[in-house]
Design an enzyme around this catalytic site. Structure first.
Site, short mmCIF file in Angstrom:
data_model
loop_
_atom_site.label_atom_id
_atom_site.label_comp_id
_atom_site.label_asym_id
_atom_site.label_seq_id
_atom_site.Cartn_x
_atom_site.Cartn_y
_atom_site.Cartn_z
N PRO A 138 0.84 -1.15 0.00
CA PRO A 138 0.14 -0.10 -0.01
C PRO A 138 0.79 1.21 0.00
CG PRO A 138 0.10 -1.08 2.31
CD PRO A 138 0.56 -1.77 1.30
N CYS A 139 1.55 1.54 -1.02
CA CYS A 139 2.14 2.76 -1.18
C CYS A 139 1.42 3.97 -1.45
CB CYS A 139 3.36 2.88 -2.30
SG CYS A 139 2.33 2.31 -3.87
N HIS A 140 -0.18 3.80 -1.46
CA HIS A 140 -0.71 5.00 -1.51
C HIS A 140 -1.30 5.44 -0.19
CE1 HIS A 140 -3.37 1.36 -0.81
NE2 HIS A 140 -4.19 2.19 -0.39
#
Length: 159
Positions: free
Chosen positions: A126-128
């Site tokens: 989850p780089c978001h």
């Protein structure tokens, strides 16, 4: 060389291209295609089908964690950063500095940012969920509007 397969998932924020082998998912990236090109078929490897179904559950607000097998293609440092990203809980956010501290290298903020940008497993890694230490949205390969949508989506479905 292991055969690679492709499957497109039409999400509410655009087509997502899933690439994998018959054993693991290698990438999940937003595509600039308007419509999906590759659809589920009887011969689609089960790992791609499972990824597709889990993404569908995520976008419906029914899934918060992913359990299908995936494989990181990157350096040891990148893999360390990507593993640390998976520790950011659903609907929560962190910063590059938080990740740098969590991997025991608090001066590696820029290197963490670079590794974050090379993540090929969008949503699952989850780089978001990474935002600036000032609380503002920072870059996202899929576009800031998608990042904002994903964060709002998770907040709306967080229990």
């Amino acid at each position: 060389m292991t055969k690679r397969y492709k499957l497109d998932y039409e999400s509410p924020i655009g087509v997502i291209e899933i690439i994998g082998t018959d054993k693991a998912i290698l990438s999940i990236l937003f595509s600039e295609e308007i419509k999906k090109e590759t659809v589920l078929q009887a011969e689609t490897p089960s790992v791609l089908t499972e990824c597709y179904n889990q993404l569908d559950e995520y976008f419906k607000g029914q899934r918060k964690e992913f359990t299908f097998p995936y494989y990181f293609e990157g350096t040891d440092f990148q893999k360390t950063v990507w593993n640390a990203l998976t520790k950011i809980p659903y609907a929560k956010t962190g910063s590059y500095k938080d990740i740098a501290v969590s991997i025991g290298n608090e001066k590696a903020i820029r290197a963490v940012g670079s590794a974050n940008g090379k993540n090929k497993l969008s949503i699952v890694i989850p780089c978001h969920r990474i935002i600036g230490s000032n609380g503002k949205l920072t870059g996202y390969a899929g576009g800031l509007w998608r990042k904002e949508w994903l964060l709002q989506h998770e907040k709306a479905h967080h229990i």
